[in-house]
Scaffold this motif. Sequence first.
Motif, mmCIF file in Angstrom:
data_model
loop_
_atom_site.group_PDB
_atom_site.id
_atom_site.type_symbol
_atom_site.label_atom_id
_atom_site.label_comp_id
_atom_site.label_asym_id
_atom_site.label_seq_id
_atom_site.Cartn_x
_atom_site.Cartn_y
_atom_site.Cartn_z
ATOM 1 N N ILE A 195 -5.771 -4.207 -5.505
ATOM 2 C CA ILE A 195 -4.335 -4.097 -5.318
ATOM 3 C C ILE A 195 -3.722 -4.109 -6.719
ATOM 4 N N SER A 249 -3.652 5.901 -3.878
ATOM 5 C CA SER A 249 -2.880 4.732 -4.294
ATOM 6 C C SER A 249 -3.713 3.600 -4.872
ATOM 7 N N TYR A 250 -4.991 3.524 -4.522
ATOM 8 C CA TYR A 250 -5.764 2.360 -4.906
ATOM 9 C C TYR A 250 -7.161 2.726 -5.404
ATOM 10 N N CYS A 253 -9.428 7.068 -6.830
ATOM 11 C CA CYS A 253 -8.576 6.602 -5.731
ATOM 12 C C CYS A 253 -8.701 7.541 -4.531
ATOM 13 N N PRO A 300 0.813 -1.223 0.000
ATOM 14 C CA PRO A 300 0.000 0.000 0.000
ATOM 15 C C PRO A 300 0.833 1.253 0.000
#
Length: 356
Positions: free
Chosen positions: A270, A289-290, A259, A15
Amino acid sequence: MGRKPNEGGGGRWSPSIVLLFVAFVSCFLVYTGISVAFRRGSSAAYYETSPEETAAIAVAGEEEDAEEERGECCRGVENLELWGAAVKWGTDFKFNTSRECCKACRDMCRGGDGPCLCNSWVFCGDRERCKEKFGECWLKKQKDALFPDLQESGEKVIWTSGLIFGKGEGIIGIETEYGTLHVKLFSECAPRSVAYIVALMESRHCAGCQFYRAEGRGHSWDDEGNHIMNAPLGPPYGLIQGTLEAEGVPFKSMPVEACPTIRRGSVAWIGSGPEFFVSLANHQEWRRSYTVFGSVLPEDMHIAEKIAHFPAKADVWNNVNVSVLEKPVHLKVKRISRSSGDLNLNGNVDSHSRRS
């Protein structure tokens, strides 16, 4: 997040690493449907973008970035035309951007506990290809927003379409032998991701789908998921991690969608999937990040917490210390419906009744 040493380049990422390079893929919605209706003609005139319009679009882009950081999105899928009963005719209802069209639909879906007057939208935003249809915004009402009527999809389609899930809509279940995690899908933030989840749900099986990594919040986050001052940020990282790839459902690498900040309950890919995680804590440090495609309802987080404390063994993935479940928890994805305002936990919906 860590990557298993026996996995290839599309594996599991930490992460702390921001996703810089993810291949964008074309729309792969697998909905099927046949429509016998036809679209009304348009008499709109073609016009050039004025300096004022250009400035407005730029401002809208900045506002969109800020909204998506908060998880308030208005995204659609290009080269897709959804059908359905029109509540606003695009020939008389126009905007410069798909976001404005989406927001117009969303504004009709804020009636508290009442039904959404609009749950889907169709916009034509390519001046060259749309010609006189440029700017048309069709607001529509689907019988079932999770399984909308599809008119056409593919590169030749000039339209962009999106879905709006109102209160109690767009909820699916991640079912395990220890309980069902009810997840609200974010169709406005991650429409392509939601399309894949729906396809997975329609397959009626999820062979190979499982949670295989689990880490509690340790002493770094409190019961509400807030980080405790001066505590480390992990490990443990406060999450349960698994895969959502089933036999018979082709998986293509997911494009990066919205995100927002990872919060307790966030369900996110992921990398480009099909690996995903459910966060047990608020992770501001994983900013942008995701792709987040849903959120576990608060009343079900105790199930995720329970899984996080199952027996596990230590391992190292990509130089990250992780905890791997000694016995993976198998899962399947199912449809959840509401009956008289309550969640129907036996919510599998027959494919025929869905269209009635």
